[in-house]
Design a protein around this motif. Sequence first.
Motif: not given
Length: 293
Positions: A54-73
Amino acid sequence: MAADFKDIQPINKGMSSDKKYFVTAKNGEHFLLRLAEYREFDRKKAEYELIRKLSQLNIPMPSAIDFGVCNKNANVYTLLSWIDGEEAEITIPKLSKEKQYELGKESGRILRKIHSLNSPQNISDWETRYFSTMDERLAAFRSEGIKFAENEIILDYIDTNRHLLRNRPQCYHHGDYHMGNLILSKSGQLFVIDWHTVDFENYGDPWYEFNRIGIEYPTFASGQIDGYFDNNVPEEFWKLLAFYLSASAITSIVWSKYFAPERLTSILELNQNVLKWFNNMTNTKPTWYTPIK
């Protein structure tokens, strides 16, 4: 991941099951961190990829920075850019009617851009998808809802206008498009936040998304409609708006009864307001619609 941050502050707002944090990186940048249970991994990953798309459509919104797992999965994390500003529902009352209307128009243009993302090709038709859910909710109201004098007027309108949903186009939905999820930045630009609500798998009739329109500020709401349609609102829209608003109001009664009893009084009041806005469902253009020319 936490090693990259010098400050982490919890955010205790919203109805999401996610844990949310306002985080400050060592370089002074601010971010929004969301944590969900690991069992939500697939849904959260799809949500993150959609935000990137969606951010590629130039919609004013938060940018996706990172995604993953934490706290020992144990958790899934989503890291988004932070929008520095104030929620529109806080800002709007402070503004002139003219400014409210202009910001409403901007929110309508943003919503139209969101709806430019098509639904999957293999999705079932909207009429079938909508009533497979709503018929159960309507049946629940008839059997265990809190009745009010004019409830049959709303139920009759829904029953006699089911055909309006036939052959409706479908697109991507934000899912919870209202003023609480719009941020007015310090520079005066509107941004859309909270892309995690899933209703009808976030795909459906684009006009269904107006069922959360901010009617408490009618000038803003009127601007949103005019901005969405570029000041050329089709007559069919008003009929469907009346349909979606009334169906949402009356089926919210049972939900509130069991899950949010503190909101029951306001939801019963909403049903009475729906009847007033649409003159007992005989006039589909709502009384609060007040465009500024």
